[in-house]
Design an enzyme around this catalytic site. Structure first.
Site, short mmCIF file in Angstrom:
data_model
loop_
_atom_site.label_atom_id
_atom_site.label_comp_id
_atom_site.label_asym_id
_atom_site.label_seq_id
_atom_site.Cartn_x
_atom_site.Cartn_y
_atom_site.Cartn_z
CG PHE A 1 -1.78 -1.24 1.32
CD1 PHE A 1 -2.73 -1.56 0.36
CD2 PHE A 1 -1.60 -2.12 2.38
CE1 PHE A 1 -3.47 -2.72 0.46
CE2 PHE A 1 -2.34 -3.29 2.47
CZ PHE A 1 -3.28 -3.59 1.51
N GLY B 1 0.43 -7.17 -4.96
CA GLY B 1 -0.84 -7.83 -4.69
C GLY B 1 -1.91 -7.71 -5.76
CB ILE C 1 -10.98 -3.37 -17.19
CG1 ILE C 1 -11.54 -2.05 -16.66
CG2 ILE C 1 -10.84 -4.39 -16.06
CD1 ILE C 1 -10.64 -1.30 -15.69
N PRO D 1 -10.28 -8.30 -15.81
CG PRO D 1 -12.02 -8.63 -17.31
CD PRO D 1 -10.57 -8.91 -17.10
CB THR E 1 -6.65 -9.06 -10.93
OG1 THR E 1 -6.45 -8.50 -12.21
CG2 THR E 1 -6.26 -10.52 -10.93
CD GLN F 1 -5.51 -2.54 -8.20
OE1 GLN F 1 -5.68 -2.82 -9.37
NE2 GLN F 1 -4.44 -1.94 -7.78
N GLY G 1 -4.96 3.23 -14.98
CA GLY G 1 -4.56 2.92 -13.60
C GLY G 1 -5.74 2.87 -12.65
N GLY H 1 -5.23 1.43 -8.95
CA GLY H 1 -4.91 1.18 -7.53
C GLY H 1 -5.33 2.31 -6.62
CD GLU H 2 -2.20 4.86 -5.93
OE1 GLU H 2 -2.41 5.03 -4.72
OE2 GLU H 2 -1.31 4.10 -6.37
MO1 MOS Z 1 0.88 3.21 -3.85
S1 MOS Z 1 0.66 4.60 -2.35
O1 MOS Z 1 1.45 4.14 -5.06
O2 MOS Z 1 1.77 1.96 -3.27
#
Ligand code: MOS
Length: 763
Positions: free
Chosen positions: A266, A493, A654, A657, A659, A663, A727, A729-730
């Site tokens: 993270f 992850g 995507i 799909p 994973t 996420q 992207g 993740g954030e």
């Molecule tokens: Mo993330 S805060 O870019 O691991």
């Protein structure tokens, strides 16, 4: 040919909107490493049983500021199995350590990273000051318990609000007036003052700690005097290689970093930390490989955290719901030796069409360890204030908060003054409203009940730059049609290997079970950090380039063998169908085995780099998210139950799909923690955390997490990169906490501006 949309196009959205984009193309795929992970076969950094391994345990300071007066290590040294007790008194000299102020900055923070075992100065509580190295973990732990340290205490400062007056402009802002940390102004300076509707409030986000399941760990192994291998829990193998090469003044190629599997991070693996250097020093001193695993408690003090941040926001609007001005300021804490900064106020500059906007970003150095980016860094903090304030203003003028946002929708980036590469937030508003059941929401809070529970609906938006770095992939194709790729990128992850296998399969037609993607090793071709939601956008295009290069080789080979249909073929025309190579629209085909046999070769290979292009100077590129929450709040106990979350994301293509959905679910779960439970509480008398394990610092558990419904717009952004990804993740977490806070307000009429929203704040 469904692959047509892969080719970079010079034009804009219209192209990407075309029906040729077939969403069915990328199918949900189980994680390629799923079995390894669930069976325990996946090896994490601490799980390499090297011969002759020693074990190190760190002792942290008991004060937050001062100096070490004495260290009595005699008993520890005599304890069974103890090989060394290392501190500033006897640590070998680290060649890369420079006198104060001269140390080159690490890329992630500005300033002087903490030099472990360098001198007797204490700058934060639990700062690592002694390492006890022994032949077993238990012996090292026992030895560590025997070390007696005396201090000369100085007055420390750890309280953000109490010391807010000392906050300052970051060096990054002074260096670059365009940086997210610099003061920003557009429009009219006093626009807020004269706005018909004026709203002003302060918001506080507490310190949050990453707390991944895998503890930070390293095995440091000096294979020769100037040759170092680290099995290290990091988010960048190349970053780690470079940093330690510099620190030990040895050539980069003499440092190897292995991080094949990372059990969550993270963000706390985006910086190299003192415990890593401590293990490397220890390994050098005892001349054995040394394993060092932080304790859960040390995870709160030694590997960064999301900094406590105070914010004040002013929003001016017309009575009809048009924004007139937003003024947003923040103060985030940092350490006394590094200036950690993040993009807390960036979203405020570009999310809404407010003619006047100002931002003031400040940092406050305290006697704490350096913070580091934590999922949705900065933006998640800023979004809590901005998206709460938007909800508060909508309420003040009696407008639906979605209508209010739509009334201030931006068709281009008002900060950079450039068109968006793509932006599909209207789709997100529509779909999210439907899925959460927004029609059941009442404008007036406290109007909806379910039995004895109050019911509320809220939403919050998020955005994050569609970052892209250069990346290189090596690919090898053998005569049986097995495709093997290598890249130094890590996977903390999200399922990077799975995504890359899917991109390769999609590009070539090779079945996914014949494709392998090796990652997490600094000896593999170059890639940046797994951070900032940049992996699919950066490494994906390199996979694409490598696959296309292999296809070109095959086409050339086929054409050379007299198969004229192949002469003018392009990579996009060529697809594998089992072992056959087929040309789209032509009956021409050949088999891989024949082709390799005719050319008398066993395999072909290629190495390809892909980098950001000039589109980045012409378009503003962001991924967007929108989170909707439905909550129940108990009127007597103040208990909040999140009953449903809908996450909508405009993240471009995507590619995986399954994973990707996971996420988003993970991000939303983190958002529930932000909103309701996570709080690293400090006792400022000692400058020490009182919530420092998972029993006291609460992350959401299964019982806290409802049905999370994920919707992807799933339209490629080919201006951002050839895969079309922006992207994920954030944006998975950015906007979740305000969505929940807004839903709590809608349920109760109570506005909580300091997270987490614990029951005591509601009754
Ligand atoms: Mo993330 S805060 O870019 O691991």
């Amino acid at each position: 040919m469904p692959l047509a949309w892969y080719s970079p196009q010079p034009e804009r959205q219209e192209i990407m909107n075309e029906a040729f984009f077939d969403k069915k193309e990328y199918k949900p795929l189980d994680r390629v490493d799923g079995r390894l992970k669930v069976t325990g076969a996946a090896k994490y950094s601490a799980e390499y049983p090297l011969p002759n391994m020693a074990f190190a345990v760190l002792v942290g300071s008991r004060i937050a500021k001062g100096t070490i007066k004495s260290i009595d290590s005699k008993a520890a040294e005599r304890a069974p199995g103890v090989l060394a007790v290392i501190s500033h008194l006897n640590a070998i000299k680290v060649p890369g350590y420079q006198p104060k102020g001269e140390h080159p900055s690490e890329p992630s923070t500005n300033g002087q990273p903490l030099r472990v075992f360098f001198d007797n100065k204490i700058v934060s509580n639990d700062q690592p000051i002694v390492a006890v190295v022994a032949t077993s973990l238990e012996k090292a732990q026992f030895g560590a318990s025997l070390v007696k340290i005396q201090y000369t205490k100085e007055q420390h400062k750890t309280d953000l609000e109490a010391n807010a007056g000392d906050a300052k402009l970051a060096a990054s802002a002074k260096k670059n007036p365009k940086s997210p940390t610099a003061d920003y102004e557009r429009g009219q300076k006093d626009a807020f003052e004269s706005a018909p509707v004026k709203f002003e409030a302060e918001y506080v986000l507490p310190t949050e700690v990453h707390n991944p399941m895998e503890l930070q760990s390293i095995i440091a192994h000096w294979e020769a005097d100037n040759k170092l291998t680290v099995y290290d829990k990091v988010q960048g193998t190349k970053m780690t290689q470079k940093n330690f090469a510099k620190e030990w003044n040895i050539p980069e190629e003499n440092v190897k970093c292995i991080a094949t599997f990372v059990g969550g991070a993270f963000g706390n693996g985006l910086h190299n930390w003192p415990h890593e250097t401590a293990a490397i020093i220890a390994a050098k001193q005892v001349k054995r490989p040394v394993k060092l695993v932080l304790t859960r408690e040390q995870m709160f003090t030694m590997v960064g955290y999301r900094p406590r941040t105070w914010q004040k926001i002013q929003v001016g609007a017309t009575k009809e719901g048009k924004l007139v001005a937003i003024n947003h300021q923040s103060i985030g804490q940092t350490s006394s030796y590094e200036e950690f900064t993040e993009s807390t106020l960036m979203q405020t500059r570009m999310m809404y069409a407010s003619p006047s906007v100002s931002t003031r970003y400040r940092i406050l150095p305290l006697n704490l360890a350096t913070p580091i980016w934590m999922r949705g860094p900065g933006e998640a903090t800023g979004a809590f204030a901005l998206e709460s304030a938007m909800d508060e203003v909508a309420h003040a003028i009696g407008m639906d908060p979605i209508d209010f946002r739509l009334a201030n929708y931006t068709e281009s980036d008002p900060d950079k003054n450039m068109p968006w590469s793509t932006k599909y937030m209207r789709e997100c508003y529509e779909e999210g409203k439907k899925r959460i059941g927004w029609e059941n929401r009442k404008l007036k809070p406290g109007e909806v009940r379910d039995g004895e529970w109050l019911v509320g609906y809220g939403m919050g938006t998020g955005t994050f730059g569609a970052n892209r770095n250069s990346a290189t992939v090596h690919a090898e194709l053998d005569k049986e049609g097995n495709l093997v790729m290598h890249c130094a990128i890590t996977d903390i992850g999200p399922g990077t290997g799975t995504a890359m296998v899917q991109i390769a399969s999609n590009t070539t037609g090779i079945p996914t079970d014949k494709i392998t993607f090796h990652l997490g090793n600094s000896e593999f071709p170059n890639a940046g950090l797994q951070g900032g939601s940049s992996t699919v956008n950066s490494v994906g295009p390199a996979v694409l380039a490598a696959c296309n290069a292999l296809k070109e080789q095959l086409i050339t080979m086929a054409a050379a063998k007299g198969n004229s249909a192949f002469t003018s073929a392009k990579p996009d025309d060529l697809m594998f169908d089992k072992s056959e190579l087929q040309l789209a629209g032509k009956s021409a085909k050949t088999t891989l085995a024949d082709l390799f046999k005719q050319n008398n070769i066993e395999k072909i290979e290629t190495t390809n780099e892909s980098k950001p292009d000039e589109n980045r100077n012409k378009y503003s590129m962001n991924a967007f998210s929108m989170h909707f929450a439905m909550v129940h709040v108990h009127p007597f106990t103040g208990q909040v139950r999140v009953k449903k979350i809908v996450c909508c994301a405009d993240a471009g293509t995507i590619v995986s799909p399954k994973t990707a959905e996971s996420q988003m679910i993970g991000g939303a779960t983190g958002g529930i923690g932000m909103a309701l439970t996570e709080d690293a509480v400090m006792d400022h008398r000692f400058g020490r955390y009182v919530t420092k394990d998972l029993g006291d610092y609460h992350v959401p558990v299964h019982a806290d997490v409802p049905d999370i419904d994920v919707y992807f717009v799933n339209k490629p952004d080919l201006l951002a990169d050839p895969v079309g990804s922006k992207g994920l993740g954030e944006i998975a977490i950015i906007g979740v906490a305000p969505a929940i806070a807004n839903a709590v307000f809608n349920a109760t009429g109570k506005r909580v501006r300091e997270l987490p929203i614990t029951p005591d704040k509601l009754i």
